[in-house]
Write a protein that holds these residues in place. Structure first.
Motif, PDB file in Angstrom:
ATOM      1  N   GLY A   1       3.496  -0.870   0.755  1.00 13.80           N
ATOM      2  CA  GLY A   1       2.800   0.401   0.885  1.00 13.80           C
ATOM      3  C   GLY A   1       3.213   1.329  -0.235  1.00 13.80           C
ATOM      4  O   GLY A   1       3.296   0.898  -1.388  1.00 13.80           O
ATOM      5  N   HIS A   2       3.523   2.579   0.108  1.00 11.11           N
ATOM      6  CA  HIS A   2       3.742   3.536  -0.978  1.00 11.11           C
ATOM      7  C   HIS A   2       4.891   4.519  -0.874  1.00 11.11           C
ATOM      8  O   HIS A   2       5.502   4.850  -1.871  1.00 11.11           O
ATOM      9  N   GLU A   3       5.135   5.066   0.304  1.00  8.80           N
ATOM     10  CA  GLU A   3       6.080   6.185   0.338  1.00  8.80           C
ATOM     11  C   GLU A   3       7.525   5.699   0.414  1.00  8.80           C
ATOM     12  O   GLU A   3       7.852   4.893   1.271  1.00  8.80           O
TER      13      GLU A   3
ATOM     14  N   MET B   1       6.863  -4.785  -1.975  1.00 10.98           N
ATOM     15  CA  MET B   1       5.554  -5.181  -2.457  1.00 10.98           C
ATOM     16  C   MET B   1       4.799  -3.944  -2.928  1.00 10.98           C
ATOM     17  O   MET B   1       5.040  -2.837  -2.435  1.00 10.98           O
ATOM     18  N   CYS B   2       3.912  -4.120  -3.856  1.00 15.26           N
ATOM     19  CA  CYS B   2       3.075  -3.027  -4.377  1.00 15.26           C
ATOM     20  C   CYS B   2       3.939  -1.829  -4.771  1.00 15.26           C
ATOM     21  O   CYS B   2       5.044  -2.000  -5.267  1.00 15.26           O
ATOM     22  N   CYS B   3       3.465  -0.615  -4.523  1.00 16.94           N
ATOM     23  CA  CYS B   3       4.184   0.539  -5.062  1.00 16.94           C
ATOM     24  C   CYS B   3       5.487   0.841  -4.329  1.00 16.94           C
ATOM     25  O   CYS B   3       6.445   1.310  -4.934  1.00 16.94           O
ATOM     26  N   THR B   4       5.546   0.537  -3.032  1.00 16.21           N
ATOM     27  CA  THR B   4       6.825   0.646  -2.341  1.00 16.21           C
ATOM     28  C   THR B   4       7.833  -0.246  -3.044  1.00 16.21           C
ATOM     29  O   THR B   4       8.987   0.131  -3.258  1.00 16.21           O
TER      30      THR B   4
ATOM     31  N   ASN C   1       2.454  -8.207  -6.056  1.00 20.27           N
ATOM     32  CA  ASN C   1       1.519  -7.085  -6.064  1.00 20.27           C
ATOM     33  C   ASN C   1       0.376  -7.252  -5.069  1.00 20.27           C
ATOM     34  O   ASN C   1       0.385  -8.172  -4.243  1.00 20.27           O
ATOM     35  N   PHE C   2      -0.584  -6.368  -5.191  1.00 20.84           N
ATOM     36  CA  PHE C   2      -1.683  -6.214  -4.229  1.00 20.84           C
ATOM     37  C   PHE C   2      -2.290  -7.541  -3.748  1.00 20.84           C
ATOM     38  O   PHE C   2      -2.453  -7.755  -2.555  1.00 20.84           O
ATOM     39  N   PHE C   3      -2.593  -8.446  -4.671  1.00 18.35           N
ATOM     40  CA  PHE C   3      -3.242  -9.701  -4.271  1.00 18.35           C
ATOM     41  C   PHE C   3      -2.266 -10.741  -3.732  1.00 18.35           C
ATOM     42  O   PHE C   3      -2.657 -11.845  -3.421  1.00 18.35           O
TER      43      PHE C   3
ATOM     44  N   GLN D   1      -1.641   3.100   2.366  1.00 19.03           N
ATOM     45  CA  GLN D   1      -2.379   2.727   1.143  1.00 19.03           C
ATOM     46  C   GLN D   1      -2.203   1.278   0.676  1.00 19.03           C
ATOM     47  O   GLN D   1      -1.088   0.791   0.591  1.00 19.03           O
ATOM     48  N   CYS D   2      -3.340   0.669   0.331  1.00 22.25           N
ATOM     49  CA  CYS D   2      -3.398  -0.665  -0.290  1.00 22.25           C
ATOM     50  C   CYS D   2      -2.901  -1.776   0.631  1.00 22.25           C
ATOM     51  O   CYS D   2      -2.498  -2.838   0.177  1.00 22.25           O
ATOM     52  N   ILE D   3      -2.912  -1.523   1.938  1.00 21.27           N
ATOM     53  CA  ILE D   3      -2.507  -2.533   2.909  1.00 21.27           C
ATOM     54  C   ILE D   3      -3.778  -3.175   3.463  1.00 21.27           C
ATOM     55  O   ILE D   3      -4.602  -2.502   4.070  1.00 21.27           O
TER      56      ILE D   3
ATOM     57  N   VAL E   1      -1.776   0.282 -16.259  1.00 16.46           N
ATOM     58  CA  VAL E   1      -1.540   0.669 -14.870  1.00 16.46           C
ATOM     59  C   VAL E   1      -2.583   0.052 -13.936  1.00 16.46           C
ATOM     60  O   VAL E   1      -3.532  -0.573 -14.394  1.00 16.46           O
ATOM     61  N   GLY E   2      -2.387   0.264 -12.662  1.00 21.50           N
ATOM     62  CA  GLY E   2      -3.420  -0.062 -11.696  1.00 21.50           C
ATOM     63  C   GLY E   2      -3.252  -1.400 -11.006  1.00 21.50           C
ATOM     64  O   GLY E   2      -2.246  -2.077 -11.156  1.00 21.50           O
ATOM     65  N   CYS E   3      -4.306  -1.745 -10.292  1.00 22.70           N
ATOM     66  CA  CYS E   3      -4.267  -2.696  -9.194  1.00 22.70           C
ATOM     67  C   CYS E   3      -4.601  -4.126  -9.606  1.00 22.70           C
ATOM     68  O   CYS E   3      -4.522  -4.487 -10.773  1.00 22.70           O
TER      69      CYS E   3
ATOM     70  N   GLY F   1       2.722   0.702 -11.155  1.00 20.40           N
ATOM     71  CA  GLY F   1       1.860   0.118 -10.132  1.00 20.40           C
ATOM     72  C   GLY F   1       1.873  -1.399 -10.138  1.00 20.40           C
ATOM     73  O   GLY F   1       2.885  -2.035 -10.429  1.00 20.40           O
ATOM     74  N   CYS F   2       0.714  -1.975  -9.816  1.00 19.94           N
ATOM     75  CA  CYS F   2       0.620  -3.428  -9.756  1.00 19.94           C
ATOM     76  C   CYS F   2       0.603  -4.035 -11.153  1.00 19.94           C
ATOM     77  O   CYS F   2       0.907  -5.217 -11.315  1.00 19.94           O
ATOM     78  N   GLY F   3       0.250  -3.261 -12.154  1.00 22.94           N
ATOM     79  CA  GLY F   3       0.362  -3.715 -13.543  1.00 22.94           C
ATOM     80  C   GLY F   3       1.813  -4.000 -13.893  1.00 22.94           C
ATOM     81  O   GLY F   3       2.129  -4.959 -14.604  1.00 22.94           O
TER      82      GLY F   3
ATOM     83  N   SER G   1       5.970   3.697  -9.782  1.00 23.22           N
ATOM     84  CA  SER G   1       4.801   3.465  -8.936  1.00 23.22           C
ATOM     85  C   SER G   1       3.630   4.265  -9.488  1.00 23.22           C
ATOM     86  O   SER G   1       3.742   4.890 -10.539  1.00 23.22           O
ATOM     87  N   CYS G   2       2.517   4.245  -8.759  1.00 20.17           N
ATOM     88  CA  CYS G   2       1.327   4.967  -9.262  1.00 20.17           C
ATOM     89  C   CYS G   2       1.558   6.474  -9.359  1.00 20.17           C
ATOM     90  O   CYS G   2       1.103   7.103 -10.309  1.00 20.17           O
ATOM     91  N   VAL G   3       2.261   7.059  -8.375  1.00 18.55           N
ATOM     92  CA  VAL G   3       2.498   8.505  -8.482  1.00 18.55           C
ATOM     93  C   VAL G   3       3.358   8.812  -9.716  1.00 18.55           C
ATOM     94  O   VAL G   3       3.299   9.899 -10.275  1.00 18.55           O
TER      95      VAL G   3
ATOM     96  N   MET H   1      -8.838  -1.087  -8.663  1.00 17.68           N
ATOM     97  CA  MET H   1      -9.786  -1.140  -7.542  1.00 17.68           C
ATOM     98  C   MET H   1      -9.754   0.127  -6.684  1.00 17.68           C
ATOM     99  O   MET H   1     -10.715   0.435  -6.022  1.00 17.68           O
ATOM    100  N   SER H   2      -8.654   0.875  -6.646  1.00 17.22           N
ATOM    101  CA  SER H   2      -8.552   1.924  -5.621  1.00 17.22           C
ATOM    102  C   SER H   2      -9.156   3.252  -6.072  1.00 17.22           C
ATOM    103  O   SER H   2      -9.313   3.512  -7.268  1.00 17.22           O
ATOM    104  N   GLU H   3      -9.495   4.073  -5.098  1.00 11.12           N
ATOM    105  CA  GLU H   3     -10.011   5.412  -5.421  1.00 11.12           C
ATOM    106  C   GLU H   3      -8.948   6.218  -6.159  1.00 11.12           C
ATOM    107  O   GLU H   3      -9.241   7.059  -6.997  1.00 11.12           O
ATOM    108  N   LYS H   4      -7.675   5.919  -5.848  1.00 18.43           N
ATOM    109  CA  LYS H   4      -6.584   6.598  -6.556  1.00 18.43           C
ATOM    110  C   LYS H   4      -6.665   6.327  -8.051  1.00 18.43           C
ATOM    111  O   LYS H   4      -6.406   7.202  -8.877  1.00 18.43           O
ATOM    112  N   ALA H   5      -7.041   5.093  -8.386  1.00 23.16           N
ATOM    113  CA  ALA H   5      -7.132   4.735  -9.808  1.00 23.16           C
ATOM    114  C   ALA H   5      -8.228   5.557 -10.505  1.00 23.16           C
ATOM    115  O   ALA H   5      -8.095   5.928 -11.674  1.00 23.16           O
TER     116      ALA H   5
HETATM  117 NI1  CUV Z   1      -0.109   2.626  -5.943  1.00 24.71          NI
HETATM  118  S1  CUV Z   1      -3.211   1.648  -6.005  1.00 24.71           S
HETATM  119  S2  CUV Z   1      -3.105  -1.743  -5.615  1.00 24.71           S
HETATM  120  S3  CUV Z   1      -0.187  -0.429  -4.854  1.00 24.71           S
HETATM  121  S4  CUV Z   1      -1.645  -0.220  -8.267  1.00 24.71           S
HETATM  122 FE1  CUV Z   1      -1.354  -1.590  -6.711  1.00 24.71          FE
HETATM  123 FE2  CUV Z   1       0.071   0.722  -6.551  1.00 24.71          FE
HETATM  124 FE3  CUV Z   1      -3.391  -0.097  -7.068  1.00 24.71          FE
HETATM  125 FE4  CUV Z   1      -2.351   0.019  -4.773  1.00 24.71          FE
END
Ligand code: CUV
Ligand code: SF4
Length: 628
Positions: free
Chosen positions: A257-259, A292-295, A310-312, A331-333, A447-449, A478-480, A519-521, A554-558
């Motif tokens: 997750g993220h936080e 995993m991921c940003c956590t 990462n995410f996948f 997020q991203c779960i 950066v990014g997913c 991030g996942c990059g 992480s992404c933040v 992929m995410s709206e955050k991106a």
């Molecule tokens: Ni916030 S936003 S899939 S975990 S980088 Fe990874 Fe990173 Fe995208 Fe989500």
């Protein structure tokens, strides 16, 4: 690892994907295939559901179909509104994360829980909070309160905008994008894109930028700074990465997750002697936490906790049969985790009131009772060890890298050179010198997913390698970042991918050629770094030979990140086209015309090799204009 044209360039992922196929377990790739062909209206951003007269869609292929929504909204309006709403959702996610960190800081009642006091007092000073005669806990409370005020204050602009170079601040004010309170800007996007409100695509995008700015220069920056204060500012350290970090004989806990509030507590709880003893009683050798991921990025950067993937790879982690608990926050779960855990013994534990998943066990996290709750969660995992069914299948694949490059860590690293040349320490001078001399051509943030529209990790890795050989330094989050560390790009050995100039810089500074910044933040760290460099040369961010890329986003955050980066003067290359292609006006505005306003723009390029060429051309262009 080459761009092989298959689903992934990651060996561990390939191995477990095959296992999933053999066992008939559905993964993200299978669902993506079943989704084909994907809806063309949605893909182009031409479907509107903003009111009860809809849904409306604009038909582009023939003039016989509808050319406007029932209310008369044009393709420009509909596309811009959809894009703006995505950006607002992304900014909301990052900012709400920042708010939770601020609340956590607010509730600290013991000085020992503040890991970076120096940073706390620096921020207090930056925000004009008097510290004299106050103890650390009191200062923390006031800083947290000020941060919380950023979300809903009645008047005034975002405080962190002042961190940008002067020219940039002036430009934001002149163009009407100097954001006010975070919540206000996000609400404004929702209001102005409501049925029958803003129909001018340029004005809709302007408001979207204001919301995006509250992410990078608002909530994300608050998240990063306050996390550093609470949990420590990351410094370089070694880490292992990929699914091979799971250990057969141990109780494996994956935090996802993220936080960082939750994961920090889990890391501490997993070291509790009582729980370790309990794990041994269950027949395990100990407790192994992986992220995993940003956590994963957060706890790896601060504690060297191994990065599981990462995410996948989230579904695949469960398929190892070795994970006792996957603990998630926000997020991203993938909701599919609940389905997959049914086939294994793994417990999926949700912890946030904002993110419950049917089929998961919910144990709500409460910052004020963090250790207690974390212990309860870890115990659940420990007691689940004996329930493992079938064979455990952990891929051998894991790599090693050096991570933890916060801005403070980078400056410290640069000081090694400054001091030897008797220059003032604590500045970005050595970095600027290397760029000016041409030893380094520039720097790029990858950066990014992950996204099924691109081969998993392959675009991150290929792009990074293509840039390294051109003497372009890569920073990543991030996942990059997961993709790069797994591919060995954060090891000293990765110097073999670098051009001569970059290889020399890496050797001199003793750094890997790809720097993990978090992480992404933590992309907010990159904004501050860029601002520092721009101020040092007396220019603006848009003058610098730099770029950003999100090859598998992929995410709206991106989308929010991309937009605030563009508004901050950065050239942003996307490997997947956002849903704006339905409006030529909007697409042209974002990829061309916007540059004349902000000095940054979007570029769409799915091929990572061509992407590197385009980025390199952009960097050389900026160098020429700087006369270097
Ligand atoms: Ni916030 S936003 S899939 S975990 S980088 Fe990874 Fe990173 Fe995208 Fe989500
Ligand atoms: Fe259709 Fe206009 Fe309603 Fe959108 S706002 S659904 S275009 S009528």
């Amino acid at each position: 690892m080459e761009n092989c044209g298959c689903i992934t360039c990651d060996a561990a992922t390939k191995e477990l994907y095959e296992k999933a196929k053999n066992e008939g377990i559905e993964t993200v790739w299978d669902r993506a295939r079943a989704m084909q062909p994907q809806c063309g209206f949605g893909e182009m951003g031409l479907c509107c559901t903003n009111c009860g007269m809809g849904p409306c869609r604009i038909v582009k292929v023939s003039k016989d179909g509808p050319q406007a929504g029932i209310c008369g909204a044009t393709e420009d309006t509909i596309v811009a509104r959809n894009f703006a709403r995505s950006v607002a959702a992304g900014a909301a996610a990052h900012s709400d994360h920042g708010r939770d960190i601020a609340l956590a800081l607010y509730h600290v009642d013991d000085k020992a829980r503040i890991k970076d006091e120096e940073k706390l007092f620096k921020l207090a000073d930056e925000w004009g909070i008097t510290v004299e005669g106050k103890d650390t806990v009191q200062v923390a409370k006031e800083v947290a309160e000020k941060a919380l005020g950023e979300f809903g204050k009645v008047f005034g602009n975002l405080l962190f905008l002042k961190r940008a170079p002067e020219k940039r601040i002036k430009l934001w004010e002149e163009t009407g994008v100097a954001s006010e309170a975070i919540d206000k800007e996000i609400v404004r996007v929702l209001h102005s894109t409501h049925m029958g409100c803003d129909a001018d695509y340029r004005n809709i995008i302007r408001q979207a930028i204001r919301a995006a700015m509250t992410d990078g220069w608002g909530g994300s920056m608050i998240g990063t700074e306050l996390s550093d204060i609470l949990f420590g500012t990351p410094m370089p350290k070694k880490v292992e990465a990929n699914l091979g970090v799971l250990k057969k004989e141990y109780v494996n806990i994956v935090v996802h997750g993220h936080e960082p509030t939750l994961s920090e507590a889990i890391v501490v709880a997993a070291r509790d002697p009582e729980l370790v003893e309990l794990a041994k009683k269950q027949g395990a050798e100990g407790i192994n936490v992986a992220g995993m991921c940003c956590t994963g990025n957060e706890i790896a950067m601060r504690h060297g906790i191994p990065m599981a993937g990462n995410f996948f790879q989230q579904e695949l982690a469960i398929m190892t049969g070795a994970v006792e608990a996957m603990i998630v926050d926000v997020q991203c779960i993938m909701p599919s985790l609940a389905t997959i855990t049914k086939c294994y013994h793994t417990k999926l534990i949700t912890t946030s009131p904002k993110a419950k998943i049917p089929g998961a066990t919910h144990i709500e996290f409460d910052e004020q009772k963090s250790f207690e709750i974390a212990k309860r969660i870890v115990k659940e995992a420990v007691m689940n060890f004996k329930n493992r069914k079938g064979e455990v299948h952990i891929p051998d694949e894991k790599s090693e890298g050096r991570i933890g490059y916060s801005l403070e860590a980078i400056i410290k690293t640069l000081d090694r050179v400054t001091n030897t040349h008797a220059h003032p320490s604590g500045t970005v001078k050595p970095l600027v010198d290397a760029i000016k001399s041409g030893v380094l051509r520039g720097a790029v943030a990858i950066v990014g997913c992950n996204n099924h529209k691109q081969p998993h990790d392959s675009c991150h890795v290929t792009l990074a390698k293509e840039l390294l050989k051109r003497d372009i330094l890569v920073v990543t989050t991030g996942c990059g970042a997961h993709a790069c560390v797994k591919a060995g790009l954060m090891s000293d050995d990765a110097r073999k991918y670098c051009g001569k100039g970059l290889a020399t810089v890496c050797e001199l500074l003793d750094i890997p050629p790809v720097l993990h910044m978090g992480s992404c933040v933590d992309i907010s760290r990159i904004l501050v770094l860029l601002s520092e460099v721009a101020k040092y040369i007396g220019g603006d961010i848009s003058d610098l030979p730099v770029a950003a890329a999100a090859p598998e986003w992929m995410s709206e955050k991106a989308q929010a990140i991309g937009l605030y980066a563009v508004a901050s003067g950065v050239y942003v290359l996307l490997g997947v086209a956002p849903a704006v292609t339905g409006s030529e006006n909007v697409a042209t505005y974002l990829t061309k015309d916007i540059e004349s306003v902000f000095g940054g723009r979007f570029e769409i390029e799915s091929d990572p090799v061509k992407a590197a060429e385009k980025i390199a051309a952009h960097i050389e262009n900026k160098r020429k204009r700087l006369g270097i």
